[in-house]
Motif scaffolding. Structure first.
Motif, PDB file in Angstrom:
ATOM      1  N   TYR A 296       0.838  -1.201   0.000  1.00 29.76           N
ATOM      2  CA  TYR A 296       0.000   0.000   0.000  1.00 29.76           C
ATOM      3  C   TYR A 296       0.880   1.262   0.000  1.00 29.76           C
ATOM      4  O   TYR A 296       0.635   2.209  -0.756  1.00 29.76           O
ATOM      5  CB  TYR A 296      -0.930   0.002   1.217  1.00 29.76           C
ATOM      6  N   LEU A 297       1.909   1.254   0.840  1.00 32.21           N
ATOM      7  CA  LEU A 297       2.816   2.408   0.885  1.00 32.21           C
ATOM      8  C   LEU A 297       3.484   2.632  -0.469  1.00 32.21           C
ATOM      9  O   LEU A 297       3.576   3.767  -0.941  1.00 32.21           O
ATOM     10  CB  LEU A 297       3.891   2.185   1.958  1.00 32.21           C
ATOM     11  N   ILE A 298       3.957   1.557  -1.075  1.00 28.99           N
ATOM     12  CA  ILE A 298       4.617   1.690  -2.380  1.00 28.99           C
ATOM     13  C   ILE A 298       3.673   2.344  -3.382  1.00 28.99           C
ATOM     14  O   ILE A 298       4.052   3.256  -4.125  1.00 28.99           O
ATOM     15  CB  ILE A 298       5.072   0.310  -2.899  1.00 28.99           C
ATOM     16  N   ARG A 299       2.436   1.891  -3.393  1.00 29.43           N
ATOM     17  CA  ARG A 299       1.460   2.458  -4.341  1.00 29.43           C
ATOM     18  C   ARG A 299       1.218   3.939  -4.095  1.00 29.43           C
ATOM     19  O   ARG A 299       0.984   4.703  -5.020  1.00 29.43           O
ATOM     20  CB  ARG A 299       0.137   1.695  -4.227  1.00 29.43           C
ATOM     21  N   GLN A 300       1.257   4.328  -2.828  1.00 27.39           N
ATOM     22  CA  GLN A 300       1.024   5.736  -2.504  1.00 27.39           C
ATOM     23  C   GLN A 300       2.242   6.602  -2.813  1.00 27.39           C
ATOM     24  O   GLN A 300       2.107   7.772  -3.173  1.00 27.39           O
ATOM     25  CB  GLN A 300       0.667   5.877  -1.016  1.00 27.39           C
ATOM     26  N   LEU A 301       3.426   6.038  -2.649  1.00 29.72           N
ATOM     27  CA  LEU A 301       4.650   6.822  -2.759  1.00 29.72           C
ATOM     28  C   LEU A 301       5.119   6.992  -4.196  1.00 29.72           C
ATOM     29  O   LEU A 301       5.789   7.980  -4.520  1.00 29.72           O
ATOM     30  CB  LEU A 301       5.767   6.143  -1.957  1.00 29.72           C
ATOM     31  N   MET A 302       4.797   6.016  -5.051  1.00 32.24           N
ATOM     32  CA  MET A 302       5.311   6.042  -6.424  1.00 32.24           C
ATOM     33  C   MET A 302       4.209   6.422  -7.404  1.00 32.24           C
ATOM     34  O   MET A 302       3.026   6.326  -7.110  1.00 32.24           O
ATOM     35  CB  MET A 302       5.912   4.674  -6.772  1.00 32.24           C
TER      36      MET A 302
END
Lengths: 146, 112
Positions: A123-129
């Motif tokens: 989830y974090l990866i999707r939000q950050l990139m």
């Protein structure tokens, strides 16, 4: 964003800036993560983007170590840093594991998930990139920062 | 990661320096807090002013020990998180689980 379709649309004219391999152990993550951060500094990437990319890389490598390789240090994780002519940054992390189905992951912000001690990495990866693609059955992640 | 623990007014004040991420940093902080709980100290303040980044394993640790401390009648409170740490905690929906303070004194006094 997770399908492989279209994920190679940027692949032409990519410059490979780093091509690194590490054993699948958590102690090895920092060296790879720090090498990528150092490269981003040399590229004069704005600090906020450096932090966002750095955390996404950390999460991708952690997933590869913990889930992809079950912390088996005899297995190897491959990490590449690339840049296209427009200056967009791509990170590709590949592990030899069985892969996974990212569409089955639940939203960590919902219900009791908020109190869980895991389940936030993708989830974090999707939000950050800006773009995230899972390929080869989920054992390769390609993520882009514009 | 550097971990410095002091006790002030029956509160464990933990000062961190470095990235809170999977591996030694999370393992050492987990051990530090577990020891505090083992000694009956469930009132914990973590100063994050020198923690530029917290990854999902660090977030999981903080959330897990927040529950553990509350079960023991205490709490785990945060002080001076960096802008990016706040952004990350908010992103995954856990920021409002924690009491967050601008300085250690206020956090320690909040337990009184």
């Amino acid at each position: 964003m997770e399908s492989g379709a279209g994920s190679r649309q940027h692949d032409h004219e990519l410059a490979e800036l780093l091509n690194l391999r590490m054993p699948a152990e958590s102690a090895s993550i920092a060296a790879i993560s720090d090498a990528i951060s150092g490269c981003l500094v040399r590229l004069d990437i704005p600090q906020e983007k450096q932090l966002e990319i750095g955390l996404a890389v950390q999460e991708a490598l952690s997933n590869a170590v913990v889930h992809g390789c079950k912390k088996d240090a005899s297995k190897e994780i491959h990490c590449r840093l690339q840049r296209d002519p427009q200056g967009r940054i791509a990170i590709i992390v590949t592990d030899p594991g069985p892969g996974f189905s990212p569409e089955l992951l639940s939203d960590p912000r919902h219900g009791e998930n908020v109190y869980a001690d895991h389940g936030r990495g993708v989830y974090l990866i999707r939000q950050l990139m800006d773009e995230v693609h899972f390929e080869n059955g989920g054992n390769e992640i390609r993520m882009w920062k514009y | 990661m550097d971990i410095n623990v002091r006790k002030r007014s029956q509160v464990q004040l933990i000062q961190l320096r470095g990235q809170l991420r999977l591996g030694a940093a999370v393992d050492e902080l987990r051990q530090t807090i577990a020891e505090s709980l083992g000694n009956g100290d469930a009132r914990i303040v973590i100063n994050l002013s020198e923690v530029p980044m917290i990854d999902s394993s660090g977030i999981g640790l903080l959330v897990g020990f927040l529950a553990s401390t509350k079960q023991r009648g205490g709490s785990l409170k945060l002080t001076q998180p960096s802008k990016f740490a706040v952004q990350t905690l908010r992103m995954v929906g856990v920021l409002n689980l924690f009491e967050v303070f601008d300085d250690d004194d206020a956090a320690v006094q909040s337990f009184a």
